[in-house]
Design a protein around this motif. Structure first.
Motif, short mmCIF file in Angstrom:
data_model
loop_
_atom_site.label_atom_id
_atom_site.label_comp_id
_atom_site.label_asym_id
_atom_site.label_seq_id
_atom_site.Cartn_x
_atom_site.Cartn_y
_atom_site.Cartn_z
N THR A 8 -5.96 14.12 -4.08
CA THR A 8 -5.75 13.06 -3.09
C THR A 8 -6.53 11.78 -3.34
O THR A 8 -6.07 10.70 -2.96
N LEU A 9 -7.71 11.87 -3.97
CA LEU A 9 -8.55 10.68 -4.10
C LEU A 9 -7.87 9.54 -4.87
O LEU A 9 -7.95 8.38 -4.43
N PRO A 10 -7.20 9.80 -6.01
CA PRO A 10 -6.53 8.69 -6.70
C PRO A 10 -5.48 8.00 -5.82
O PRO A 10 -5.34 6.77 -5.87
N ILE A 11 -4.74 8.78 -5.03
CA ILE A 11 -3.74 8.19 -4.14
C ILE A 11 -4.42 7.37 -3.06
O ILE A 11 -4.00 6.25 -2.74
N ALA A 12 -5.47 7.91 -2.47
CA ALA A 12 -6.18 7.20 -1.40
C ALA A 12 -6.76 5.89 -1.90
O ALA A 12 -6.70 4.86 -1.21
N ARG A 15 0.82 -1.21 0.00
CA ARG A 15 0.00 0.00 0.00
C ARG A 15 0.86 1.27 0.00
O ARG A 15 0.40 2.33 -0.42
N SER A 16 2.09 1.12 0.43
CA SER A 16 2.98 2.29 0.52
C SER A 16 3.57 2.69 -0.82
O SER A 16 4.25 3.72 -0.91
N TYR A 17 3.33 1.91 -1.88
CA TYR A 17 3.99 2.15 -3.16
C TYR A 17 3.75 3.57 -3.68
O TYR A 17 4.70 4.34 -3.91
N VAL A 18 2.50 3.93 -3.89
CA VAL A 18 2.19 5.24 -4.48
C VAL A 18 2.58 6.38 -3.55
O VAL A 18 3.26 7.32 -3.98
N PRO A 19 2.16 6.39 -2.26
CA PRO A 19 2.56 7.52 -1.41
C PRO A 19 4.06 7.65 -1.21
O PRO A 19 4.59 8.76 -1.12
#
Length: 571
Positions: free
Chosen positions: A364-368, A304-308
């Protein structure tokens, strides 16, 4: 949290920033500076667009563009574009425009594609400026423009990426139209509706991820309804919202027609866009592994940490800091309003609060959702480049608030703040100059830049450095007057083949198997092996090898691929 933080959006949006003398109007000065930034960026882009090489997908996308042109030229009898590999599930507006432009411009097809990409990217920059200016005034718009124009990830992809770069540009156009509509609630003007139709149609027509634009439109409506209900009651508020939505019917029809124009497969059947969503929600190729955080991880099992994580280490530090501050402030303002006596009761700020909430969602929505759902992700964060413009807008709002606070402390504070901003902008600009034309591979100083990122993350995953490597190989062979022994050189390639084939021409036969080959060209990524053979040339940026060419004549090389593991020695 300090209550003043929630009021920065109001100060930035309602008032022009008084950094100029009272005898000099601030707005014209900041607007002139923004136009200068756009002009300088355009001049640099037009002077350098031919420097950018081809990647894994360029050749196939050029074929798709030609097939789409043939579809329309043939009166829809040539329908090969509607089943071409899997690209028919993407829109082809960019590919069609580039194909048509190549017929009239004095450049080759792939050079034209780079030029068209630059132009589309500049449109995205212009829309970012106008969005920031509308929400926060001329100064906020200027800062938003500067932040995204000096973001290596956005700037690099606008030249090289036929999908994600244009998608980022049209998504911010859609967001600009949406913000205008919310601010004009409940009766958006015809010009705003046309802008929304263009933005939404091109966004969904580019990628099914354009559905995020619909979420940015729909999710703020409950907030808008709640605010208006407190002012005039539930029934009148519902009537206002209904009138607002009805006014979008012509825009929706226009958007659908535009979507069909750039993505014809989407209108062959009403369900085709949903089929595309289903297709891209699963692993549509055999899963492979990519390097993330120093480990080789299957692309369908990324943490889950990949994108952020990649967002944090690839976005410039100043943009990251200002964007986060702007995000917090915008959320507070959207929830509480301007906070002045009587204003919330009047409902006058309802549209602005909804508009700001839509920008927060866009950033933020795409990242979330990526964190929550763990989709198949690879090639860094190129798939979410479209969140950078709205994130920069939030940064512009924060910068406007900070500048107003500094102005209250006098000229020295303003100068100090300006110098700090200039230093923050200079850092990614220096990186971009040093890495050119591989700006998209930049990492910020949180991981030590490109050298620090090399052991843990992918760099030139697009394979752009093969163009420079190919040209240097041709120059080396010409300088040494070497001729192919059999009328044609054989070169084994670890990485994308089409860029090498285009750059080297018919004098070279490209293969995957190095047995019997004369040369080997490899990317500096983990999956290409270090070879025990003389090195002919290297493509180097910031002390890191992006591509290498070996002379393997007379050597028994069995494979160019690593089995499995990561070579951390950078060759």
């Amino acid at each position: 949290m300090h209550p003043k933080l929630g009021r920065f959006v109001q100060h930035a949006a309602v008032n022009s920033l008084p950094l100029q003398s009272k005898s000099i109007p601030a707005a014209p000065v900041f607007d002139a500076l923004a136009l200068c930034v756009l002009a300088v960026t355009a001049v640099i882009a037009f002077a350098t667009f031919r420097d950018y090489g081809l990647g894994w997908d360029d050749y196939t996308h050029s074929q798709y563009g030609a097939l789409l042109v043939s579809l329309y030229k043939s009166g829809f009898t040539d329908q090969r574009a509607l089943s071409f590999v899997n690209l028919y599930m993407y829109g082809g507006g960019f590919d069609m425009i580039a194909t048509l432009a190549a017929k009239v411009l004095p450049f080759g097809l792939f050079e034209t594609r780079r030029l068209v990409g630059a132009i589309v990217g500049l449109i995205g920059l212009f829309a970012t400026w106008r969005l920031g200016r509308r929400l926060g005034g001329p100064f906020a718009g200027l800062i938003a423009l500067v932040l995204v124009a000096t973001c290596p990830l956005y700037y690099g992809h606008m030249f090289i990426n036929a999908k994600d770069g244009p998608f980022a540009a049209v998504m911010v156009v859609a967001l600009l139209g949406l913000v205008r509509a919310f601010e004009e609630f409940p009766r958006p003007t015809p010009a705003t509706l046309v802008l929304c139709g263009i933005g939404f149609g091109l966004s969904i027509g580019a990628r099914v991820l354009g559905g995020f634009a619909l979420m940015e439109a729909l999710f703020p409506l409950p907030l808008l309804l709640a605010i208006r209900s407190r002012v005039s009651g539930l029934k009148p508020a519902l009537a206002e919202c209904a009138s607002f939505l009805v006014s979008f019917i012509p825009a929706a029809v226009f958007a659908y027609l535009l979507m069909g124009l750039v993505w014809p497969w989407s209108v062959v059947s009403l369900l085709n866009p949903f089929r595309a969503v289903e297709y891209f929600s699963t692993v549509f190729e055999k899963p492979w592994r990519e390097l993330f955080d120093g480990q080789l991880i299957p692309v369908d099992d990324m943490p889950r940490s990949y994108v952020p994580t990649l967002f944090a280490v690839q976005v410039p530090e100043l943009m990251l800091t200002l964007g986060i501050c702007g995000l917090i402030g915008a959320l507070i303002f959207a929830a509480r309003g301007q906070g002045k006596s009587g204003e919330n009761k009047s409902g006058a700020d309802a549209g602005r609060r909804a508009a700001l909430f839509s920008v927060v969602l866009a950033a933020t929505l795409p990242i979330a959702i990526a964190v929550a759902t763990r989709p198949v992700v690879y090639n860094g964060i190129r798939h979410i480049v479209f969140v950078l413009p709205p994130f920069a807008v939030l940064g512009g709002l924060a910068a406007a608030w900070i500048a107003r606070r500094l102005h209250a402390y006098g000229k020295s504070a303003v100068i100090a703040g300006g110098l700090a901003f200039a230093a923050g902008i200079a850092s990614p600009v220096v990186d971009m100059v040093r890495l050119h034309p591989y700006e998209y591979t930049d990492y910020n100083h949180l991981v030590g830049g490109v050298p620090g990122a090399r052991p843990d993350f992918m760099l030139d995953y697009w394979g752009l450095s093969f163009r420079q490597a190919s040209r240097q190989l041709l120059a080396t062979l010409a300088q040494s007057h070497q001729k192919p022994p059999r009328g044609q050189w054989t070169i084994a390639v670890c990485g994308p083949h089409p860029p090498v084939a285009v750059a080297l021409g018919p004098q070279f036969n490209l293969v995957w198997d190095p047995k019997g080959a004369d040369f080997a060209m490899v990317l500096g990524e983990f999956y290409c092996a270090k070879i025990d053979a003389p090195v002919l040339l290297d493509v180097v940026r910031d002390g890191i090898i992006y591509a290498r060419v070996y002379d393997i004549r007379g050597r028994a090389i069995t494979s160019l691929l690593t089995v499995p593991g990561i070579d951390r020695t950078n060759f």
